[in-house]
Write a protein that holds these residues in place. Structure first.
Motif, PDB file in Angstrom:
ATOM      1  N   ASN A   4      30.964-119.911 -36.141  1.00 16.82           N
ATOM      2  CA  ASN A   4      30.561-121.138 -36.824  1.00 16.82           C
ATOM      3  C   ASN A   4      29.153-121.513 -36.386  1.00 16.82           C
ATOM      4  O   ASN A   4      28.967-122.185 -35.361  1.00 16.82           O
ATOM      5  N   PRO A   5      28.133-121.068 -37.138  1.00 17.23           N
ATOM      6  CA  PRO A   5      26.754-121.389 -36.745  1.00 17.23           C
ATOM      7  C   PRO A   5      26.424-122.872 -36.834  1.00 17.23           C
ATOM      8  O   PRO A   5      25.399-123.303 -36.297  1.00 17.23           O
ATOM      9  N   ASN A   6      27.286-123.645 -37.486  1.00 16.02           N
ATOM     10  CA  ASN A   6      27.038-125.091 -37.574  1.00 16.02           C
ATOM     11  C   ASN A   6      27.404-125.827 -36.296  1.00 16.02           C
ATOM     12  O   ASN A   6      26.815-126.862 -35.973  1.00 16.02           O
ATOM     13  N   THR A   7      28.406-125.324 -35.577  1.00 14.24           N
ATOM     14  CA  THR A   7      28.888-126.044 -34.395  1.00 14.24           C
ATOM     15  C   THR A   7      28.733-125.258 -33.101  1.00 14.24           C
ATOM     16  O   THR A   7      28.923-125.823 -32.030  1.00 14.24           O
ATOM     17  N   GLN A   8      28.407-123.957 -33.184  1.00  9.36           N
ATOM     18  CA  GLN A   8      28.397-123.105 -32.003  1.00  9.36           C
ATOM     19  C   GLN A   8      27.053-122.397 -31.840  1.00  9.36           C
ATOM     20  O   GLN A   8      26.246-122.316 -32.774  1.00  9.36           O
ATOM     21  N   THR A   9      26.856-121.856 -30.651  1.00 12.97           N
ATOM     22  CA  THR A   9      25.648-121.078 -30.368  1.00 12.97           C
ATOM     23  C   THR A   9      26.041-119.758 -29.736  1.00 12.97           C
ATOM     24  O   THR A   9      27.191-119.557 -29.337  1.00 12.97           O
ATOM     25  N   GLY A  10      25.079-118.848 -29.625  1.00 19.83           N
ATOM     26  CA  GLY A  10      25.335-117.551 -28.996  1.00 19.83           C
ATOM     27  C   GLY A  10      26.372-116.748 -29.756  1.00 19.83           C
ATOM     28  O   GLY A  10      26.441-116.785 -30.991  1.00 19.83           O
ATOM     29  N   LEU A  11      27.201-116.042 -29.007  1.00 25.02           N
ATOM     30  CA  LEU A  11      28.215-115.199 -29.636  1.00 25.02           C
ATOM     31  C   LEU A  11      29.196-116.003 -30.480  1.00 25.02           C
ATOM     32  O   LEU A  11      29.742-115.495 -31.465  1.00 25.02           O
ATOM     33  N   GLU A  69      24.602-111.839 -37.006  1.00 23.84           N
ATOM     34  CA  GLU A  69      23.516-112.325 -37.852  1.00 23.84           C
ATOM     35  C   GLU A  69      23.865-112.301 -39.345  1.00 23.84           C
ATOM     36  O   GLU A  69      23.170-112.930 -40.139  1.00 23.84           O
ATOM     37  N   ASN A  70      24.919-111.592 -39.719  1.00 25.19           N
ATOM     38  CA  ASN A  70      25.313-111.620 -41.130  1.00 25.19           C
ATOM     39  C   ASN A  70      26.300-112.749 -41.429  1.00 25.19           C
ATOM     40  O   ASN A  70      26.840-112.825 -42.529  1.00 25.19           O
ATOM     41  N   ILE A  71      26.521-113.627 -40.456  1.00 24.38           N
ATOM     42  CA  ILE A  71      27.344-114.822 -40.656  1.00 24.38           C
ATOM     43  C   ILE A  71      26.431-116.036 -40.705  1.00 24.38           C
ATOM     44  O   ILE A  71      25.586-116.243 -39.833  1.00 24.38           O
ATOM     45  N   ILE A 131      35.729-126.889 -33.528  1.00 27.02           N
ATOM     46  CA  ILE A 131      34.873-125.707 -33.674  1.00 27.02           C
ATOM     47  C   ILE A 131      35.022-125.054 -35.051  1.00 27.02           C
ATOM     48  O   ILE A 131      34.213-124.216 -35.436  1.00 27.02           O
ATOM     49  N   PHE A 132      36.069-125.443 -35.801  1.00 24.37           N
ATOM     50  CA  PHE A 132      36.291-124.890 -37.136  1.00 24.37           C
ATOM     51  C   PHE A 132      35.795-125.832 -38.242  1.00 24.37           C
ATOM     52  O   PHE A 132      36.054-125.587 -39.420  1.00 24.37           O
ATOM     53  N   GLU A 133      35.084-126.860 -37.859  1.00 22.48           N
ATOM     54  CA  GLU A 133      34.605-127.822 -38.841  1.00 22.48           C
ATOM     55  C   GLU A 133      33.738-127.139 -39.895  1.00 22.48           C
ATOM     56  O   GLU A 133      32.842-126.351 -39.574  1.00 22.48           O
ATOM     57  N   GLY A 134      34.029-127.412 -41.156  1.00 21.52           N
ATOM     58  CA  GLY A 134      33.251-126.853 -42.253  1.00 21.52           C
ATOM     59  C   GLY A 134      33.775-125.546 -42.802  1.00 21.52           C
ATOM     60  O   GLY A 134      33.283-125.062 -43.826  1.00 21.52           O
TER      61      GLY A 134
END
Length: 621
Positions: free
Chosen positions: A494-501, A506-508, A541-544
């Motif tokens: 979830n690139p909206n709520t998380q960072t790093g792994l 990069e295709n997400i 962490i699953f928001e969105g």
């Protein structure tokens, strides 16, 4: 989507860069899949370099209680739990009896395949086919008028026969819609109480599968927890028995041995509580009955008089699905995942080879062969470790009594030989025209907490709530080879709520994010279809991320688009295409009470739906 995501990318470049760019393996010494290709540029062409593989516009996430599709697509319900598929069976009602259910479509649809019938001229009939569809498990609270309380013997029998495999003919009308032909002589139910199952292979007749009801150790009653599926080149259906352990129980304090514990058997199971009414599920009285489940089962869908074969040579574990392909030397190869956290990916290679136009011979290919478990090395290489008696330490001195013991307890053998424990290996899919193989690793909340599940390059997150997809290529493009190269195709996040792994590979992006990849299938043109069975709360962490969904991926470039979003609470599972690729069949499993049929029927019913383009075109194009 940005235009640069549509650029042609050479396959060898994708594989060489995937490891370092996704930061899951340190650079230097990484072998990866490329070195096993023997001419990757040819492979790239065969896998379709054109990255306009997907012609539909991606759709956003959704929390609606309805199926969402791209513009220009529509769906129809083909069949739902309780619909009659055997001539004379009654219509659905929650008050249906066990006998009624035995003639109706089972509960919680899962894996499925379609088998087109032949025309009088010998070609495939585009308008008539037989479908084989799994019914994995039941929802006790919806199956009975009393919501699963005060169970009677008939209630238990009803639950048992709601499991298994549904085989039925379908016909396409002039408008292009498919309908069930419930009067077809090809229709049948192979359920949890059916006596049409035969054990084949090395385990047949072994003491580990002998019971008071079957001293021969060869005649099995029923199939249970039928999850994913497979379809053989010779036209048979493979159904996969997964969480069989949940149906068994025993009086409190019943002693269970280490082998039983390794397969999750317990005194209470999943609280189905069948054993007080159905004696064979009582572990105290019939401890070997559980050994008769957890197998790959081969079915001839076009011969209603045939027996279903439990193929013991392929090993016993919690089978998710079976991806079947032919090696260049003609050996049948079956890839399989054991769907539990910390378990393994397996491969079976047949002893005999495939013969064109000799179906009787080919239907024996899964009786004998060699079973392997996968080891994923941190440098991008991998090896298949043989699980054969007398090899790799699988000897009586180490507790492995014979080949039958190794197969009945395959996960114990795989752990002993040092196979790589994985983050819930589920569906495996083989590319239709290249040697690429993909496997979904759904999630793992325990990795890093158990000694047997160390963080490694193939499973790089200590906590993995989102899951990922691994890809490998066999040495010299030969699926029977014992070495392979691998990389990570996608790490959900979830690139909206998380960072790093945790943000994903990069295709997400925010436009295609998902969690818990599960179902996986290729269509004839090489599109990779990804289905999810994960967290649909749409919070934290699953928001969105919304409801569970189905996505489409280009297996060469890694580009991913969202194609479908299911209704609330459901899993999207099972996938098969009509021969002309103009109808896609998928399953909506365990939908919530808002699913459209719930108001009319009083309860939500899982269903198979048929998806078509409004213009009648090829799905996904």
């Amino acid at each position: 989507m940005e235009n640069d995501q549509h650029k042609t990318v050479a396959f060898e470049s994708v594989l060489n860069k995937a490891v370092s760019r996704r930061r899951v393996i340190q650079s230097g010494g990484a072998i990866g899949a490329t070195s096993f290709l023997g001419g990757a540029s040819t492979l790239a062409m065969s896998a379709t370099q054109a990255t306009y593989l997907m012609g539909f516009d991606p759709i956003p996430t959704s929390t609606a209680d309805e199926i969402q599709l791209p513009s220009g697509y529509h769906y129809e319900v083909l069949v739902a739990w309780g619909d009659p598929i055997i001539k004379g069976a009654p219509k659905f009602s929650v008050s249906n009896s066990a006998d009624d259910q035995a003639g109706q479509f089972g509960d919680n649809t899962d894996g499925m395949s379609i088998f087109h019938l032949q025309t009088k001229q010998g070609g495939l009939d585009e308008n008539r086919a037989v479908m084989a569809v799994n019914s994995e498990y039941i929802n006790k609270e919806f199956m009975h008028t009393h919501q699963g309380k005060n169970m009677s013997a008939d209630d238990v029998k009803k639950e048992i026969v709601a499991h298994g495999v549904n085989i039925f003919e379908v016909k396409k009308n002039k408008k292009g819609s498919w309908k069930v032909n419930k009067n077809s002589p090809l229709n049948r139910r192979l359920h949890g109480d059916a006596d049409e199952f035969i054990m084949t292979g090395p385990v047949t007749g072994h003491p580990l599968v002998q019971t008071a009801m079957d001293r021969s150790g060869s005649k099995i009653r029923g199939t249970l927890n039928n999850c994913g599926n497979g379809q053989t080149p010779w036209g048979t259906y493979i159904t996969c028995e997964e969480n069989f352990n949940g149906y068994f129980g025993a009086p409190e304090a019943t002693p269970l041995n280490d082998e039983q514990r390794a397969y999750g058997l317990s005194e209470t199971g999943f609280d189905y509580n069948w054993w007080p009414h159905e004696d064979r599920f009582n572990l105290a009285k019939h401890p070997n009955e559980a050994n008769r489940f957890g197998w790959i089962v081969e079915i001839d869908p076009l011969d209603p008089s045939s027996k279903a074969m439990k193929r013991s040579a392929l090993g016993r574990f919690k089978h998710e699905n079976a991806a079947i392909t032919l090696a260049p030397n003609g050996h049948a190869v079956v890839y399989m995942g054991d769907d539990e956290r910390g378990e393994f990916i397996y491969k079976f290679v047949s002893k005999e080879t495939y013969k064109e136009n000799d179906r009787a011979h080919n239907m024996r290919l899964l009786e004998e062969g060699t079973l392997y478990a996968a080891k994923f090395n941190d440098n991008g290489s991998g090896e298949w470790i043989e699980l054969s008696f007398g090899k790799n330490g699988l000897t009586p001195a180490n507790g492995f009594k014979d080949q039958a013991y190794i197969l009945v307890y395959a996960r114990i053998a795989a752990r002993f030989v040092g196979a790589t424990s994985m983050d819930r290996p589920e569906w495996v899919a083989c590319h239709p025209s290249s040697p690429m193989v993909f496997c979904t690793l759904t999630n793992n909340k325990y990795r890093g907490e158990r000694d047997s599940q160390p963080v490694n390059a193939a499973n790089p997150r200590e906590k993995n709530p989102f899951g990922h997809i691994i890809r490998w290529v066999p040495e010299n493009r030969d699926h029977s080879a014992q070495r392979f190269g691998w990389d990570l195709f996608a790490m959900a996040g979830n690139p909206n709520t998380q960072t790093g792994l945790m943000a994903g590979s990069e295709n997400i992006s925010a436009d295609n994010m998902f969690n818990s990849p599960d179902g996986l299938a290729f269509d004839a043109d090489g599109r990779l279809w990804i289905q999810t069975d994960g967290n649909y709360k749409n919070e934290g962490i699953f928001e969105g991320q919304g409801n569970n969904q189905m996505l489409c991926a280009d297996p060469v470039t890694g580009h991913i688009r969202r194609f479908l979003v299911g209704p609330k609470e459901c899993e999207i599972t099972g996938c098969t295409f009509a021969n002309d690729q103009r109808t896609l069949f998928i399953g909506v499993q365990h939908p919530g009470v808002g699913w459209p049929n719930a108001e009319k029927d009083g309860v939500p019913r899982s269903a198979v739906v048929a998806i078509r383009k409004d213009d009648g075109g090829i799905i996904g194009s």
